[in-house]
Structures are given as C-alpha cells and as structure tokens.
Design a protein around this motif. Structure first.
Motif, PDB file in Angstrom:
ATOM      1  N   LEU A  16      -2.323   0.923  10.809  1.00  0.00           N
ATOM      2  CA  LEU A  16      -3.595   0.888  10.103  1.00  0.00           C
ATOM      3  C   LEU A  16      -4.130   2.314   9.939  1.00  0.00           C
ATOM      4  O   LEU A  16      -5.210   2.647  10.362  1.00  0.00           O
ATOM      5  CB  LEU A  16      -4.591  -0.002  10.844  1.00  0.00           C
ATOM      6  N   ASP A  17      -3.308   3.157   9.366  1.00  0.00           N
ATOM      7  CA  ASP A  17      -3.732   4.493   8.990  1.00  0.00           C
ATOM      8  C   ASP A  17      -3.104   4.797   7.633  1.00  0.00           C
ATOM      9  O   ASP A  17      -2.364   3.996   7.102  1.00  0.00           O
ATOM     10  CB  ASP A  17      -3.341   5.527  10.054  1.00  0.00           C
ATOM     11  N   LYS A  18      -3.427   5.946   7.086  1.00  0.00           N
ATOM     12  CA  LYS A  18      -3.004   6.253   5.725  1.00  0.00           C
ATOM     13  C   LYS A  18      -1.596   6.826   5.633  1.00  0.00           C
ATOM     14  O   LYS A  18      -1.109   7.079   4.544  1.00  0.00           O
ATOM     15  CB  LYS A  18      -4.008   7.199   5.090  1.00  0.00           C
ATOM     16  N   SER A  19      -0.919   7.009   6.757  1.00  0.00           N
ATOM     17  CA  SER A  19       0.378   7.681   6.729  1.00  0.00           C
ATOM     18  C   SER A  19       1.448   6.890   5.979  1.00  0.00           C
ATOM     19  O   SER A  19       2.376   7.469   5.439  1.00  0.00           O
ATOM     20  CB  SER A  19       0.847   7.969   8.157  1.00  0.00           C
ATOM     21  N   TRP A  20       1.331   5.555   5.916  1.00  0.00           N
ATOM     22  CA  TRP A  20       2.352   4.745   5.244  1.00  0.00           C
ATOM     23  C   TRP A  20       2.093   4.598   3.755  1.00  0.00           C
ATOM     24  O   TRP A  20       2.917   4.095   3.018  1.00  0.00           O
ATOM     25  CB  TRP A  20       2.443   3.356   5.884  1.00  0.00           C
ATOM     26  N   MET A  21       0.932   5.067   3.293  1.00  0.00           N
ATOM     27  CA  MET A  21       0.566   4.869   1.893  1.00  0.00           C
ATOM     28  C   MET A  21       1.362   5.776   0.968  1.00  0.00           C
ATOM     29  O   MET A  21       1.772   6.858   1.337  1.00  0.00           O
ATOM     30  CB  MET A  21      -0.919   5.135   1.697  1.00  0.00           C
ATOM     31  N   SER A  22       1.551   5.307  -0.233  1.00  0.00           N
ATOM     32  CA  SER A  22       2.155   6.129  -1.270  1.00  0.00           C
ATOM     33  C   SER A  22       1.271   6.032  -2.506  1.00  0.00           C
ATOM     34  O   SER A  22       0.298   5.286  -2.531  1.00  0.00           O
ATOM     35  CB  SER A  22       3.567   5.624  -1.593  1.00  0.00           C
ATOM     36  N   GLU A  23       1.630   6.759  -3.527  1.00  0.00           N
ATOM     37  CA  GLU A  23       0.846   6.748  -4.767  1.00  0.00           C
ATOM     38  C   GLU A  23       0.839   5.370  -5.419  1.00  0.00           C
ATOM     39  O   GLU A  23      -0.006   5.090  -6.250  1.00  0.00           O
ATOM     40  CB  GLU A  23       1.407   7.781  -5.746  1.00  0.00           C
ATOM     41  N   THR A  24       1.788   4.515  -5.060  1.00  0.00           N
ATOM     42  CA  THR A  24       1.908   3.229  -5.742  1.00  0.00           C
ATOM     43  C   THR A  24       1.098   2.112  -5.091  1.00  0.00           C
ATOM     44  O   THR A  24       1.084   1.011  -5.607  1.00  0.00           O
ATOM     45  CB  THR A  24       3.378   2.797  -5.831  1.00  0.00           C
ATOM     46  N   VAL A  25       0.440   2.372  -3.966  1.00  0.00           N
ATOM     47  CA  VAL A  25      -0.354   1.322  -3.328  1.00  0.00           C
ATOM     48  C   VAL A  25      -1.593   1.061  -4.166  1.00  0.00           C
ATOM     49  O   VAL A  25      -2.331   1.986  -4.506  1.00  0.00           O
ATOM     50  CB  VAL A  25      -0.740   1.714  -1.886  1.00  0.00           C
ATOM     51  N   ARG A  26      -1.796  -0.198  -4.545  1.00  0.00           N
ATOM     52  CA  ARG A  26      -2.981  -0.580  -5.311  1.00  0.00           C
ATOM     53  C   ARG A  26      -3.507  -1.891  -4.735  1.00  0.00           C
ATOM     54  O   ARG A  26      -2.775  -2.869  -4.644  1.00  0.00           O
ATOM     55  CB  ARG A  26      -2.650  -0.716  -6.792  1.00  0.00           C
ATOM     56  N   ILE A  27      -4.778  -1.891  -4.365  1.00  0.00           N
ATOM     57  CA  ILE A  27      -5.404  -3.020  -3.684  1.00  0.00           C
ATOM     58  C   ILE A  27      -6.518  -3.570  -4.565  1.00  0.00           C
ATOM     59  O   ILE A  27      -7.376  -2.812  -5.019  1.00  0.00           O
ATOM     60  CB  ILE A  27      -5.992  -2.572  -2.324  1.00  0.00           C
ATOM     61  N   ALA A  28      -6.520  -4.883  -4.788  1.00  0.00           N
ATOM     62  CA  ALA A  28      -7.589  -5.509  -5.575  1.00  0.00           C
ATOM     63  C   ALA A  28      -8.335  -6.525  -4.722  1.00  0.00           C
ATOM     64  O   ALA A  28      -7.732  -7.254  -3.937  1.00  0.00           O
ATOM     65  CB  ALA A  28      -7.019  -6.189  -6.813  1.00  0.00           C
ATOM     66  N   PHE A  29      -9.642  -6.545  -4.888  1.00  0.00           N
ATOM     67  CA  PHE A  29     -10.519  -7.554  -4.296  1.00  0.00           C
ATOM     68  C   PHE A  29     -10.740  -8.588  -5.396  1.00  0.00           C
ATOM     69  O   PHE A  29     -11.172  -8.246  -6.496  1.00  0.00           O
ATOM     70  CB  PHE A  29     -11.846  -6.904  -3.894  1.00  0.00           C
ATOM     71  N   MET A  30     -10.413  -9.866  -5.113  1.00  0.00           N
ATOM     72  CA  MET A  30     -10.474 -10.875  -6.161  1.00  0.00           C
ATOM     73  C   MET A  30     -11.195 -12.143  -5.706  1.00  0.00           C
ATOM     74  O   MET A  30     -10.738 -12.813  -4.792  1.00  0.00           O
ATOM     75  CB  MET A  30      -9.061 -11.222  -6.624  1.00  0.00           C
ATOM     76  N   TYR A 146     -10.723  -2.915  -7.954  1.00  0.00           N
ATOM     77  CA  TYR A 146      -9.835  -2.180  -7.065  1.00  0.00           C
ATOM     78  C   TYR A 146     -10.656  -1.601  -5.923  1.00  0.00           C
ATOM     79  O   TYR A 146     -11.801  -1.182  -6.117  1.00  0.00           O
ATOM     80  CB  TYR A 146      -9.092  -1.074  -7.828  1.00  0.00           C
ATOM     81  N   VAL A 147     -10.072  -1.617  -4.715  1.00  0.00           N
ATOM     82  CA  VAL A 147     -10.736  -1.057  -3.542  1.00  0.00           C
ATOM     83  C   VAL A 147      -9.792  -0.064  -2.870  1.00  0.00           C
ATOM     84  O   VAL A 147      -8.589  -0.073  -3.113  1.00  0.00           O
ATOM     85  CB  VAL A 147     -11.186  -2.149  -2.540  1.00  0.00           C
ATOM     86  N   GLN A 148     -10.367   0.758  -2.023  1.00  0.00           N
ATOM     87  CA  GLN A 148      -9.605   1.786  -1.319  1.00  0.00           C
ATOM     88  C   GLN A 148      -8.957   1.211  -0.056  1.00  0.00           C
ATOM     89  O   GLN A 148      -9.340   0.146   0.427  1.00  0.00           O
ATOM     90  CB  GLN A 148     -10.525   2.956  -0.947  1.00  0.00           C
ATOM     91  N   PHE A 149      -8.013   1.960   0.490  1.00  0.00           N
ATOM     92  CA  PHE A 149      -7.311   1.552   1.705  1.00  0.00           C
ATOM     93  C   PHE A 149      -8.272   1.292   2.862  1.00  0.00           C
ATOM     94  O   PHE A 149      -8.083   0.351   3.632  1.00  0.00           O
ATOM     95  CB  PHE A 149      -6.282   2.622   2.111  1.00  0.00           C
ATOM     96  N   ASP A 150      -9.318   2.112   2.998  1.00  0.00           N
ATOM     97  CA  ASP A 150     -10.275   1.941   4.098  1.00  0.00           C
ATOM     98  C   ASP A 150     -10.904   0.545   4.078  1.00  0.00           C
ATOM     99  O   ASP A 150     -11.161  -0.037   5.129  1.00  0.00           O
ATOM    100  CB  ASP A 150     -11.373   3.003   4.046  1.00  0.00           C
ATOM    101  N   PHE A 151     -11.164   0.014   2.884  1.00  0.00           N
ATOM    102  CA  PHE A 151     -11.739  -1.324   2.755  1.00  0.00           C
ATOM    103  C   PHE A 151     -10.752  -2.360   3.306  1.00  0.00           C
ATOM    104  O   PHE A 151     -11.124  -3.226   4.106  1.00  0.00           O
ATOM    105  CB  PHE A 151     -12.079  -1.614   1.290  1.00  0.00           C
ATOM    106  N   LEU A 152      -9.484  -2.250   2.902  1.00  0.00           N
ATOM    107  CA  LEU A 152      -8.451  -3.170   3.387  1.00  0.00           C
ATOM    108  C   LEU A 152      -8.304  -3.067   4.906  1.00  0.00           C
ATOM    109  O   LEU A 152      -8.217  -4.086   5.605  1.00  0.00           O
ATOM    110  CB  LEU A 152      -7.111  -2.861   2.709  1.00  0.00           C
ATOM    111  N   GLN A 153      -8.283  -1.859   5.417  1.00  0.00           N
ATOM    112  CA  GLN A 153      -8.167  -1.649   6.867  1.00  0.00           C
ATOM    113  C   GLN A 153      -9.321  -2.341   7.593  1.00  0.00           C
ATOM    114  O   GLN A 153      -9.101  -3.030   8.593  1.00  0.00           O
ATOM    115  CB  GLN A 153      -8.179  -0.152   7.155  1.00  0.00           C
ATOM    116  N   ASP A 154     -10.541  -2.189   7.082  1.00  0.00           N
ATOM    117  CA  ASP A 154     -11.703  -2.819   7.722  1.00  0.00           C
ATOM    118  C   ASP A 154     -11.657  -4.345   7.626  1.00  0.00           C
ATOM    119  O   ASP A 154     -12.127  -5.040   8.528  1.00  0.00           O
ATOM    120  CB  ASP A 154     -13.001  -2.279   7.133  1.00  0.00           C
TER     121      ASP A 154
END
Length: 164
Positions: A16-30, A146-154
């Motif tokens: 649950l940190d940003k180290s695994w993220m890449s440019e292709t990660v896209r998160i949507a709140f639906m 679309y939401v940021q990684f921090d939102f998903l982590q929380d």
C-alpha cells in the motif's frame, strides 16, 4: 474469468505505497445501483456497463452502491474495457451480465455504443465505507470520476480496519 470473491486479507501482499504504481494505473470511482453493486461483490456480475466513455487503460474500479446504501462496497481489478454496439456487447456478456436482457436493452435504447468493463477479480471490503470518510466534502459523481492512488489506499485501510 472472475474467480470467487476474496477477502482483502488475501491481498495483503500488495504494497500500500506508490512504489508498485506505473503510468498505466488508472482508478475510477463509480456509483452503481445497489442491486448490481451487490452482484459484483458476490461475483455473479462480472461486467459493468456504461453509456459514457471511460479510458481503456482502467485498472481499478471502486464500487460505490448508490442510494439508499451510499457506501463503498469493494474494489474490482479490471481486466479490460470494450466499446461495441449494444447487441454485440450483450452477446459477449449475457452469461455473467448480472442484468436481464430487457433491462440491458432498455438502458442502451437509442445508443450506438456500449462500454463494457470486465472484472478480473473482486476485493470486497470488510466494512462498507462512506466516501466522506476518505475525503471530506467528496462529491459522488453522476457516472464516474477518476481518483488518485491515495484515495484507493484509504478505501482499503478504512474498509478493512476494526475501528470505524
């Protein structure tokens, strides 16, 4: 195909940190009607359908059950996004659409394209979460946002903690 829904504990190896993220990660709140959101969580609905376009590189979908539930139920790992005519989309997904043919056709009446989001896996939360617990003043969108990684982590932290 989507396997049986799993509890978050099985996914604790995901950092649950940003180290695994890449440019292709896209998160949507639906926001999704509760009847359909619950079918996604229990694994019987393996696709979500939209009339509005969504980026094809979507990787995670935060599943929010709309009114009267108004809570985040879990997160879907996305296996792909397809855009096709509604009848073609129905033909490809009816085995696990989680919606009747009549309701599907009514939803897409007069539309030339159907956006189909396919799920790879579902991560149900141990506790349903109000989005305002994640972000004060959060406004639930009509279709998605679309939401940021921090939102998903929380979402994972608040949805899987004993403390409310």
């Amino acid at each position: 195909s989507v396997g049986k829904s799993r509890q978050f504990e099985e996914y604790q190896m995901i950092p649950l940190d940003k180290s695994w993220m890449s440019e292709t990660v896209r998160i949507a709140f639906m926001p999704i009607k509760p009847v359909y959101a619950e079918k996604i969580i229990d694994g019987s609905k393996k696709f979500e359908f939209r009339r509005a376009s969504i980026k094809g590189d979507l990787t995670h979908l935060i599943i929010y059950a709309s009114s009267p539930v108004k809570r985040i139920l879990g997160v879907a790992i996305v296996d792909g996004v397809d855009i096709s005519p509604p009848l073609e989309a129905w033909g490809n997904t009816k085995h696990a659409a989680g919606i009747s043919r009549a309701d599907f056709l009514h939803y897409f009446q007069g539309k030339e394209k159907a956006v189909t989001i396919k799920f790879k896996d579902i991560l149900p939360l141990g506790r349903y979460v109000c989005p305002k617990e994640i972000e004060v003043g959060f406004k639930v969108p009509q279709s998605f946002k679309y939401v940021q990684f921090d939102f998903l982590q929380d979402v994972f932290i608040k949805g899987n903690s004993i403390a409310a």
